[in-house]
Design an enzyme around this catalytic site. Structure first.
Site, mmCIF file in Angstrom:
data_model
loop_
_atom_site.group_PDB
_atom_site.id
_atom_site.type_symbol
_atom_site.label_atom_id
_atom_site.label_comp_id
_atom_site.label_asym_id
_atom_site.label_seq_id
_atom_site.Cartn_x
_atom_site.Cartn_y
_atom_site.Cartn_z
ATOM 1 N N HIS A 39 42.207 66.220 48.057
ATOM 2 C CA HIS A 39 42.972 65.262 47.925
ATOM 3 C C HIS A 39 43.577 64.650 49.242
ATOM 4 O O HIS A 39 43.757 65.470 50.239
ATOM 5 C CB HIS A 39 44.250 65.910 47.175
ATOM 6 C CG HIS A 39 44.430 65.804 45.944
ATOM 7 N ND1 HIS A 39 44.422 66.780 44.856
ATOM 8 C CD2 HIS A 39 44.452 64.531 45.033
ATOM 9 C CE1 HIS A 39 44.325 66.290 43.581
ATOM 10 N NE2 HIS A 39 44.540 65.021 43.643
ATOM 11 N N GLU B 36 40.948 71.656 48.127
ATOM 12 C CA GLU B 36 41.368 72.124 46.693
ATOM 13 C C GLU B 36 40.677 73.272 46.485
ATOM 14 O O GLU B 36 39.046 73.231 46.682
ATOM 15 C CB GLU B 36 41.189 71.170 45.611
ATOM 16 C CG GLU B 36 42.147 70.000 45.685
ATOM 17 C CD GLU B 36 43.537 70.336 45.524
ATOM 18 O OE1 GLU B 36 43.961 71.353 45.107
ATOM 19 O OE2 GLU B 36 44.492 69.325 45.795
ATOM 20 N N CYS C 297 42.351 63.911 38.423
ATOM 21 C CA CYS C 297 41.529 64.628 39.656
ATOM 22 C C CYS C 297 40.965 65.964 39.093
ATOM 23 O O CYS C 297 39.837 66.373 39.323
ATOM 24 C CB CYS C 297 42.202 64.466 40.993
ATOM 25 S SG CYS C 297 42.431 63.193 41.503
HETATM 26 N N1 PCA Z 1 44.579 60.577 41.988
HETATM 27 C C1 PCA Z 1 44.891 61.277 40.712
HETATM 28 C C2 PCA Z 1 43.997 60.551 39.655
HETATM 29 C C3 PCA Z 1 43.297 59.370 40.408
HETATM 30 C C4 PCA Z 1 43.761 59.741 41.982
HETATM 31 O O1 PCA Z 1 43.146 59.338 43.004
HETATM 32 C C5 PCA Z 1 45.098 62.688 40.434
HETATM 33 O O2 PCA Z 1 45.304 63.472 41.421
HETATM 34 O O3 PCA Z 1 44.666 63.243 39.593
#
Ligand code: PCA
Length: 197
Positions: free
Chosen positions: A167, A80, A143
């Site tokens: 992610h 990200e 997130c």
């Molecule tokens: N993914 C979510 C919130 C918790 C997680 O593991 C997100 O991408 O916002």
């Protein structure tokens, strides 16, 4: 001095039956002589999501902070690049709250860029044939919120901590057709953190 790396993850949320970011730490290999790895699980909560991490950063800031989250619709690691000052999602948090069209910080900056050396990480992953992509959005849910709040806090507190969000894709335990098992994801993350030590 041994470097301190803090990795955060989240528990199950939404309709997912598990979250690989809660348990993948057990599968990350590292040499404790080179760096210390600590883990912290954060609540999937708009209100309290950042408080544990804020306390940790205030009292015992790591050299590197890697925040992990599940991106259920992606099939490879996402590096990200940016956290934006926006919350907007139909999905409830684990407390049952929905937030839409709302800034994380009313008078805050529009965005923060990851301070992890993403090009260096990308180079390492490429050299090991690990699939990944750069992502220009961590979404507008929890997130992205934690990513934004952590980078803002680090900047305002003038900490030397490098920080960013990664992610991860679903693993086989969550989705049988997934490319990776939790153990294989742990291996990919072990490679990813090497350039940070
Ligand atoms: N993914 C979510 C919130 C918790 C997680 O593991 C997100 O991408 O916002």
């Amino acid at each position: 001095m041994t470097k301190k790396i803090l990795i955060t993850g989240f528990p199950t949320f939404h309709t997912h039956k598990s979250n690989p970011t809660e348990s993948v730490f057990e599968y990350i290999n590292f040499d404790p002589k080179i760096f210390n790895l600590e883990k912290l699980i954060l609540p999937v909560s708009f209100e309290n999501g950042f408080s544990l991490l804020k306390t940790k950063l205030s009292h015992d800031p790591p050299d590197v902070l890697i925040m992990l989250g599940l991106a259920a619709s992606r099939s490879e690691i996402s590096l990200e690049r940016v956290a934006i000052n926006l919350l907007h999602c139909d999905r409830k948090d684990n407390i049952g709250k929905v937030i839409q069209n709302t800034k994380i910080r009313v008078d805050g900056k529009a965005a923060f860029f990851s301070t992890l050396p993403l090009e260096k990480i990308a180079h390492k992953l490429t050299s090991k044939n690990i699939p990944f992509h750069f992502s220009n959005t961590a979404g507008t849910y929890i997130c992205n919120m934690i990513f934004y709040q952590a980078l803002e806090f680090i900047e305002q507190s003038k900490l030397n901590t490098l920080a960013g969000f990664i992610h991860v894709p679903p693993t086989k335990e969550l989705l049988p057709t997934a490319r990776l098992s939790i153990k294989e994801l742990g291996h990919e993350l072990s490679i990813l953190i090497q350039p940070l030590t």
